[in-house]
Design a protein around this motif. Structure first.
Motif, short mmCIF file in Angstrom:
data_model
loop_
_atom_site.label_atom_id
_atom_site.label_comp_id
_atom_site.label_asym_id
_atom_site.label_seq_id
_atom_site.Cartn_x
_atom_site.Cartn_y
_atom_site.Cartn_z
N LEU A 202 9.08 14.57 20.68
CA LEU A 202 9.00 14.68 19.68
C LEU A 202 8.27 15.48 18.44
O LEU A 202 8.73 16.18 17.55
N ARG A 203 6.89 15.44 19.08
CA ARG A 203 5.44 15.85 18.13
C ARG A 203 5.27 17.08 18.38
O ARG A 203 5.17 17.60 17.22
N VAL A 204 6.08 17.61 19.74
CA VAL A 204 5.64 18.83 19.47
C VAL A 204 7.04 19.57 18.99
O VAL A 204 6.94 21.01 17.98
N VAL A 205 7.91 19.04 18.28
CA VAL A 205 9.09 19.57 17.47
C VAL A 205 8.81 19.97 15.99
O VAL A 205 9.31 20.73 15.51
N ARG A 206 7.96 18.46 15.92
CA ARG A 206 7.74 18.69 14.37
C ARG A 206 6.83 19.22 14.26
O ARG A 206 6.67 19.81 13.45
N ALA A 207 6.05 19.69 15.36
CA ALA A 207 4.82 20.23 14.56
C ALA A 207 4.85 21.70 14.94
O ALA A 207 4.69 22.67 13.87
N PHE A 208 5.80 22.26 15.34
CA PHE A 208 6.62 23.85 15.28
C PHE A 208 7.84 24.28 13.99
O PHE A 208 8.25 24.70 13.97
N VAL A 209 8.14 22.63 13.17
CA VAL A 209 8.83 22.77 12.87
C VAL A 209 10.19 22.59 12.98
O VAL A 209 11.22 24.14 12.51
N ASN A 210 10.77 22.46 14.21
CA ASN A 210 11.56 23.54 15.10
C ASN A 210 13.06 22.14 15.25
O ASN A 210 13.49 22.55 15.67
N GLU A 211 12.82 21.17 14.62
CA GLU A 211 14.03 20.13 14.33
C GLU A 211 15.27 21.03 14.14
O GLU A 211 16.63 20.44 15.20
N LYS A 212 15.31 21.70 13.10
CA LYS A 212 16.86 22.49 13.33
C LYS A 212 16.91 23.05 14.11
O LYS A 212 18.51 23.21 14.20
N PHE A 213 16.26 23.99 15.06
CA PHE A 213 16.91 24.94 16.68
C PHE A 213 16.86 23.77 17.22
O PHE A 213 18.18 23.84 18.09
N GLN A 214 16.45 22.23 17.31
CA GLN A 214 16.61 21.80 18.00
C GLN A 214 17.97 20.88 18.12
O GLN A 214 18.59 20.15 18.51
N GLU A 215 18.08 21.02 16.98
CA GLU A 215 19.95 19.97 16.03
C GLU A 215 20.67 21.67 16.43
O GLU A 215 21.71 20.65 17.47
N SER A 216 20.37 22.42 16.53
CA SER A 216 21.81 23.43 17.12
C SER A 216 22.14 23.15 18.36
O SER A 216 22.97 23.53 18.72
N ARG A 217 21.06 23.33 19.07
CA ARG A 217 21.02 23.17 20.73
C ARG A 217 22.23 21.62 21.10
O ARG A 217 22.60 21.83 21.40
N PHE A 218 21.64 20.59 20.47
CA PHE A 218 22.62 19.71 20.26
C PHE A 218 23.41 19.45 19.98
O PHE A 218 24.58 18.95 20.69
N LYS A 219 23.69 19.96 18.90
CA LYS A 219 25.33 20.19 18.07
C LYS A 219 26.10 21.40 19.14
O LYS A 219 26.88 20.50 19.87
N LYS A 220 25.67 22.06 19.96
CA LYS A 220 26.42 23.25 20.90
C LYS A 220 26.35 22.67 22.02
O LYS A 220 27.86 22.07 21.94
N VAL A 221 25.48 21.59 22.98
CA VAL A 221 26.25 20.36 23.92
C VAL A 221 27.61 19.85 23.06
O VAL A 221 28.15 19.40 24.11
N ASN A 222 27.36 19.36 21.95
CA ASN A 222 27.96 17.80 21.64
C ASN A 222 29.18 18.47 21.67
O ASN A 222 30.41 17.17 21.72
N GLU A 223 28.96 19.55 21.13
CA GLU A 223 30.93 20.18 20.85
C GLU A 223 31.31 20.48 21.42
O GLU A 223 32.63 20.51 21.97
#
Ligand SMILES: Nc1ncnc2c1ncn2[C@@H]1O[C@H](COP(=O)(O)OP(=O)(O)OP(=O)(O)O)[C@@H](O)[C@H]1O
Length: 577
Positions: A202-223
């Motif tokens: 979580l800290r790395v994701v936040r530090a790189f402001v990559n929440e949106k990117f991770q969200e889209s990765r999750f969305k893809k597999v969830n879809e």
């Protein structure tokens, strides 16, 4: 199938009771329509009230017994499936515990979690269904068909005509659902993996402001999972309307032909009612059985994934008959050791030989990726050497009883890992029967007494998941204390001082030196200052030993070591050694 059968047969008594309840329930269900026919034909149509009352009472009694049996059936089934899944999960967990790192990497931790949770749950759902209806429906179907035939063979042919249609439908649904189920479980693995990565990182994701990117990765597999699920459930649910269509068509034909027979006086009203009731039982049983059959591919996919885990044999076995005791404690010899992570990969450790004795500190240094961590992971047999041998106290590590080998080694990993529980729980993990004095001593050597004392609850302070309420350095010191408490013959510090400041690092090593005079100490470090006092420093480069000696000797003779040292130490420090 074999897996489900094997685990079910472990509980023969419950299975037998389940079977008895099923049998009794069917007898009762099949008897009721005949009683109803009698009530209509001989009671209602003959206007014999006493007879109607008598049969009515009998039906009431039979229904009450049926209800009790059904209750027993549900109870037995639930108990049985719960026990079966508990056994499966226990066995999986037990086998996973024996896995070497190789098996973990092969199956993947996220997939192992899905298998022990969701796959086991899928099998439980299926077994529950089998126990409730799987036995009952074929018996009920056969019984009903016998009753149908014995009641009116001319009407029975219409029922038989629709059966092939239903069988083909069920077969097709089962066939198409298998690949969908497989894809669904593997998408679930991916969901698990991404959630795990996101939450732990979580800290790395936040530090790189990559929440949106991770969200889209999750969305893809969830879809992908959702799409698969929709396809699977659409396929499954299509079966019900299709079934009822066939059922209603049969009913229309039967009422049409039956009413003609009543008109002609060859059939009684009560018999037609009973006949329809039997058809309802037969076709309904067929539908229930078909649902079990259609659920089978999904459960089978999960059962296969579970079986894979149960069948996976660790490449590193416990060796029950292996050596448990040795005369000396802590003599380590590497003889021409080479190691590759997989058979196809090139070796990351090449022809390494050295010796270490009790009381000695041997340090490893080298550029990142030079194989330092890999080399020391071969000691407790996290991996086995590809060539050569490692001897501890004169015995090849492969010839030890594995727990005895690991008992000799206090291994402190690169990334300090604490378990949830209290600080005390974490320390007792090293030695469950450690005394208060031993705990205090270990904390003191690891330079941890002070910060533990400052915690409001001291040793009883809760460690949250992953030790997130402690700093990196504090976690490392607690991990060191946990290993110290065991007083092993061999210490392995895999870059375990990296999160400590220079002063704490120096104090800890000094205190440690006094303490572990009879143990063999291996230290992997990036910092020259951490290892310069070691009795022997081994310089690794691309998996090969390119230098061995003391700090002074290496400074004078080894260019790689000199380059590392000069990049970290001042000229003065270099000269003074
Ligand atoms: N589980 C693994 N599977 C395959 N290759 C691996 C694995 N772990 C490490 N490696 C590879 O083995 C080599 C040695 O890695 P190792 O972690 O032993 O190096 P190291 O010297 O300890 O590095 P560092 O100082 O950065 O921790 C590297 O090339 C690495 O990519």
């Amino acid at each position: 199938m074999k897996l489900m059968l094997r685990y079910t047969l472990k509980h023969k008594k419950l299975l037998f009771l389940n079977f008895i309840c099923v049998f009794g329930f069917i007898m009762i269900e099949l008897g009721l329509p005949t009683l109803l026919a009698k009530m209509i034909d001989q009671g209602i149509l003959e206007q014999d009230t006493a007879y109607v009352k008598k049969i009515g009472l009998m039906m009431l009694l039979v229904t009450a017994i049926g209800m009790a049996l059904h209750l027993g059936l549900t109870y037995m089934g639930s108990r049985l499936t719960t026990l079966i899944i508990m056994d499966i999960r226990d066995d999986m967990y037990e086998n996973i515990q024996t896995f070497s790192h190789h098996e973990y990497e092969q199956i993947g931790v996220s997939s192992l979690i899905t298998r022990i949770t969701n796959d086991a749950f899928q099998v439980m759902l299926f077994l529950g269904m089998v126990l409730r209806t799987g036995f009952m429906t074929p018996m009920m179907f056969t019984g009903s068909m016998v009753m149908i035939l014995s009641q009116n063979a001319s009407l029975a042919k219409y029922v038989f005509l629709c059966l092939p249609l239903l069988v083909i439908g069920v077969y097709l649904i089962a066939k198409f659902s298998e690949p969908l189920s497989r894809r669904q479980q593997s998408s679930l693995d991916k969901i698990n993996r991404i959630v795990r990565e996101n939450l732990t990182g979580l800290r790395v994701v936040r530090a790189f402001v990559n929440e949106k990117f991770q969200e889209s990765r999750f969305k893809k597999v969830n879809e992908r999972y959702t799409k698969n699920s929709i396809n699977l459930y659409t396929l499954m649910s299509a079966s019900q309307p299709a079934f009822f269509l066939v059922f209603n068509l049969v009913l229309v034909v039967l009422i049409w032909v039956g009413s003609k027979q009543i008109e002609a006086g060859t059939l009684q009203v009560g018999s037609l009612v009973a006949f329809i009731e039997y058809i309802f039982h037969a076709l309904f049983s067929f539908m229930m059985f078909a649902s079990v059959f259609m659920m089978f591919p999904r459960a089978e996919v999960s059962a296969k994934r579970i079986q894979e885990v149960l069948d996976a044999r660790s490449t590193i076995l416990i060796n029950e008959t292996g050596v448990r005791e040795t005369a000396t404690q802590g003599v380590v010899t590497f003889k021409n050791v080479s190691f590759a992570y997989a058979e196809t990969e090139s070796p990351v450790i090449r022809n390494v030989s050295f010796e270490a004795k009790p009381g000695e500190t041997v340090a490893f240094i080298g550029s990142t990726g030079s194989g330092k961590s890999t080399l020391i992971q071969l000691l407790p047999r996290f991996y086995d050497v590809t060539k050569g041998e490692i001897l501890i106290d004169g015995v090849n590590v492969k010839d030890y009883y594995l727990p005895s080998l690991r008992q000799k080694i206090g291994y402190i990993t690169q990334k300090a890992l604490l378990f949830s529980g209290t600080i005390r729980d974490n320390l007792l993990f090293g030695k469950p029967d450690a005394t208060e004095t031993e705990i205090a001593e270990a904390l003191e050597i690891a330079q941890a007494s002070e910060f533990v004392a400052q915690k409001p609850k001291g040793l009883e302070e809760e460690v949250s998941e992953g030790g997130s309420n402690f700093s990196g350095g504090q976690k490392q010191r607690l991990a060191i204390a946990r290993a110290l408490i065991r007083k092993p013959a061999i210490y392995v510090f895999d870059d375990s001082f990296s999160a400590l400041d220079y002063a704490t690092d120096a104090k800890l090593r000094q205190r440690l030196k006094r303490e572990v005079t009879n143990s063999t100490v291996f230290i992997v470090a990036q910092r020259v200052s951490t290892i310069m006092e070691a009795d022997k420093i081994i310089v690794l480069n691309e998996g090969e030993v390119v230098g061995q000696g003391t700090h002074q000797e290496l400074l004078a003779s080894n260019q790689i070591y000199y380059d590392i040292a000069s990049s970290q130490l001042t000229k003065e420090e270099l000269q003074n050694g």
